[in-house]
Design a protein around this motif. Sequence first.
Motif, PDB file in Angstrom:
ATOM      1  N   ARG A 237       0.806  -1.192  -0.071  1.00  0.00           N
ATOM      2  CA  ARG A 237       0.097   0.025  -0.027  1.00  0.00           C
ATOM      3  C   ARG A 237       0.866   1.308   0.077  1.00  0.00           C
ATOM      4  NH1 ARG A 237      -4.993   1.778   1.901  1.00  0.00           N
ATOM      5  NH2 ARG A 237      -5.732  -0.306   2.052  1.00  0.00           N
ATOM      6  N   GLU A 238       1.982   1.280   0.839  1.00  0.00           N
ATOM      7  CA  GLU A 238       2.750   2.226   0.950  1.00  0.00           C
ATOM      8  C   GLU A 238       3.705   2.506  -0.526  1.00  0.00           C
ATOM      9  OE1 GLU A 238       5.646   2.410   4.343  1.00  0.00           O
ATOM     10  OE2 GLU A 238       6.713   3.780   3.143  1.00  0.00           O
ATOM     11  N   GLY A 239       3.990   1.415  -1.011  1.00  0.00           N
ATOM     12  CA  GLY A 239       4.813   1.724  -2.222  1.00  0.00           C
ATOM     13  C   GLY A 239       3.804   2.053  -3.298  1.00  0.00           C
ATOM     14  N   LEU A 240       2.818   1.610  -3.455  1.00  0.00           N
ATOM     15  CA  LEU A 240       1.811   1.982  -4.474  1.00  0.00           C
ATOM     16  C   LEU A 240       1.470   3.477  -4.227  1.00  0.00           C
ATOM     17  CD1 LEU A 240      -0.495  -0.944  -4.966  1.00  0.00           C
ATOM     18  CD2 LEU A 240       0.834  -0.079  -6.895  1.00  0.00           C
ATOM     19  N   THR A 242       2.961   5.692  -2.814  1.00  0.00           N
ATOM     20  CA  THR A 242       4.043   6.912  -3.123  1.00  0.00           C
ATOM     21  C   THR A 242       4.379   6.667  -4.625  1.00  0.00           C
ATOM     22  OG1 THR A 242       5.249   5.766  -1.178  1.00  0.00           O
ATOM     23  CG2 THR A 242       6.609   7.374  -2.592  1.00  0.00           C
ATOM     24  N   SER A 243       4.048   6.004  -5.431  1.00  0.00           N
ATOM     25  CA  SER A 243       4.231   5.649  -6.629  1.00  0.00           C
ATOM     26  C   SER A 243       3.411   6.740  -7.508  1.00  0.00           C
ATOM     27  CB  SER A 243       3.844   4.053  -7.341  1.00  0.00           C
ATOM     28  OG  SER A 243       4.033   4.234  -8.506  1.00  0.00           O
ATOM     29  N   PHE A 279      -5.234   1.786  -5.868  1.00  0.00           N
ATOM     30  CA  PHE A 279      -4.291   2.546  -6.408  1.00  0.00           C
ATOM     31  C   PHE A 279      -4.214   2.379  -7.712  1.00  0.00           C
ATOM     32  CE2 PHE A 279      -3.356   2.175  -1.886  1.00  0.00           C
ATOM     33  CZ  PHE A 279      -3.106   3.504  -1.752  1.00  0.00           C
ATOM     34  N   LYS A 280      -5.325   2.013  -8.452  1.00  0.00           N
ATOM     35  CA  LYS A 280      -5.351   2.016 -10.101  1.00  0.00           C
ATOM     36  C   LYS A 280      -4.080   1.144 -10.687  1.00  0.00           C
ATOM     37  CE  LYS A 280      -8.419   5.559 -10.526  1.00  0.00           C
ATOM     38  NZ  LYS A 280      -8.666   5.620  -9.238  1.00  0.00           N
ATOM     39  N   VAL A 281      -3.948  -0.165  -9.948  1.00  0.00           N
ATOM     40  CA  VAL A 281      -2.769  -0.707 -10.718  1.00  0.00           C
ATOM     41  C   VAL A 281      -3.564  -1.291 -12.028  1.00  0.00           C
ATOM     42  CG1 VAL A 281      -1.832  -3.392 -10.395  1.00  0.00           C
ATOM     43  CG2 VAL A 281      -1.740  -1.503  -8.733  1.00  0.00           C
TER      44      VAL A 281
END
Length: 364
Positions: A237-240, A242-243, A279-281
Motif C-alpha cells: 500500500r505504501e509503495g503504491l 508513493t508511486s 491505487f489503480k494498478v
Amino acid sequence: MVNDRTPLLPQVQQSGASSRISTVFNGKRILLVVCVSIGILGLWICSPRSMANTTTSSKPTIAANRENLSFLVVGDWGREGLYNQTLVAQQMGKIGGELGTQFVVSTGDNFYNSGLSNVSDPTFTYSFTDVYTASSLQTTWYAVLGNHDYKGNVLAQLSDDIVTRDWRWFCRRSFQLNFTMCNGSSAGSCNATLDMFFFDTTPFIDEYWTPEKISKFNWTGLAPREEQLQLQLDELREGLNTSSATWKIVVGHHTIRSVGNHGDYAELVEKLLPILEEFKVNAYINGHDHNLQHILRQDSTVNFFTSGGGSKSYAGLQAYTEEQGVRFARDGQGFLAVTVDSDSMSFSFYDVFGDELYSFVLGK
Ligand SMILES: *[C@@H]1O[C@H](CO)[C@@H](O)[C@H](O)[C@H]1NC(C)=O
Ligand SMILES: *[C@@H]1O[C@H](CO)[C@@H](O)[C@H](O)[C@H]1NC(C)=O
Ligand SMILES: *[C@@H]1O[C@H](CO)[C@@H](O)[C@H](O)[C@H]1NC(C)=O
Ligand SMILES: *[C@@H]1O[C@H](CO)[C@@H](O)[C@H](O)[C@H]1NC(C)=O
Ligand SMILES: *[C@@H]1O[C@H](CO)[C@@H](O)[C@H](O)[C@H]1NC(C)=O
Ligand SMILES: *[C@@H]1O[C@H](CO)[C@@H](O)[C@H](O)[C@H]1NC(C)=O
Ligand SMILES: *[C@@H]1O[C@H](CO)[C@@H](O)[C@H](O)[C@H]1NC(C)=O
Ligand SMILES: *[C@@H]1O[C@H](CO)[C@@H](O)[C@H](O)[C@H]1NC(C)=O
C-alpha cells in the motif's frame, strides 16, 4: 549509483536499519539502482546481506535509446526440462530475441516439486541454467515464490550464494522495480515510468495453514502469520501510494481472478484486490493455474493475466459467465510478453510453437 550504459547486475547500496529476516523486506532497505540506456531501474529489496558481490562477468548489453521496455513472463516451470519446459524455453528465446526483451519475470513455482533443498541443489542447474539457454534469456530473472517453492528451503532461492551458480537469478519475497523510459536523448524526454511490485502471495492462502497441510510448507523466516500478512499489505500500500508511475504492475504467484483449476482466491480478493483497485494498478500478473488467461471484469479496472504455462499443463478451464470478464483463456503451455512505452502497454501470449495466441493493448 547510476551507470550510464549497460547493466545488468546492478550496483548496490545498502542502507537503513536492519532487523529480522521475518519482515517483508527483512527490515533492511537495499537500494539497487541500475541506469540502463532506457532509463533508470531502481529497486527496494530484502536480502540478508549486500548483493554487492553478486555481479559476474556476464553482462548483457541493452541497446541504447530504447523508448520501450519489454519483458517475458513465465510461471510454474522448473521440471528439469520435462513436460515441454524445454520447448517453452526455446520459444521464449526466439520471441525474446525478436522483441529484444530486457528481463524475464517468473510468477513462481520455480522448482518442482518442492523448491530447492539448499543452495547447491542440482535442480537449480537442471531446471533453470540448463533449460533457458537462449541468448535473449541471458538477462536478469526477477522471480517470486510459489507454493511449491515453499515446500522446500525457501532461503536457498532467496540466497545471494545461489547467484554465484547463475548470475541471472533474482528472487525475493517482495520487492519493487522502477523503470523510466526515454523517448529521445534529452533528459526531459525520460518521463514515462513503470513501477513493478513483486508480492509474496503464498502466506495468504488459508488452506496452507490448516492442520492437514501446514507441515508441508516451510514458513521459516516469516513473522507470525497475521503480522506477516499485515506487513506485506502495508508495504505494498505504501509503495503504491508513493508511486506516481505512468504504469503499475503487481506480480504474485496465486490467482485473484481465474477460470482455471484453482479459480479465484477469496483471500486475495478480500485482502489484495482492494489495494490494487484503490491505487489503480493496471495489471496483476500471476501463475499457479497452469494455463494462459486474460480477465478484465466490468466491476474492476485491474487486468488479470495468468502466465503459468512454463511446463506441465492441466486441462481444466471452468465454464464461465460473461460477468467473469474472460478475454482469453487457453489450456496448454506458453508464456506472456509485455511491452511498455509512454502511450501503451501491450500483452501477448505465445504457445509452444512460438505462435502468438492473443494480444491486448492497454492505452493511457
Ligand atoms: C521498441 O523500441 C525500439 C527502439 O527504440 C524499436 O526498434 C522497437 O520497434 C520498439 N518495439 C516496440 C514493440 O514498440
Ligand atoms: C508438448 O506440446 C505439444 C504441442 O502442443 C503437445 O502435443 C504435447 O502434448 C505437449 N507435451 C506435454 C507433455 O505437455
Ligand atoms: C543439497 O540438496 C541436494 C538435493 O536434495 C542433496 O542431494 C544434497 O546432499 C544437499 N547438499 C547439502 C550440502 O546439503
Ligand atoms: C526450512 O527452511 C529452513 C531455512 O531455510 C531450513 O534450515 C530447513 O532445513 C528447512 N526445512 C525443511 C524441512 O526443508
Ligand atoms: C516518441 O517521440 C516521437 C517524436 O516526438 C513521437 O512521434 C512518438 O510517438 C513518441 N513515442 C512514444 C512511445 O511516446
Ligand atoms: C514527456 O516528454 C516529451 C518529450 O520531451 C514531451 O513531449 C511530453 O509532453 C512529456 N510528457 C509529460 C507528461 O511530461
Ligand atoms: C498516502 O500517502 C499520503 C501522504 O503520506 C497519506 O496522507 C495518505 O493517507 C496515504 N493514503 C493511503 C491510502 O495510504
Ligand atoms: C521507486 O519509486 C518509489 C516511488 O514510486 C520511490 O519511493 C523509491 O525510492 C524508488 N526506488 C528507487 C530505488 O529509486
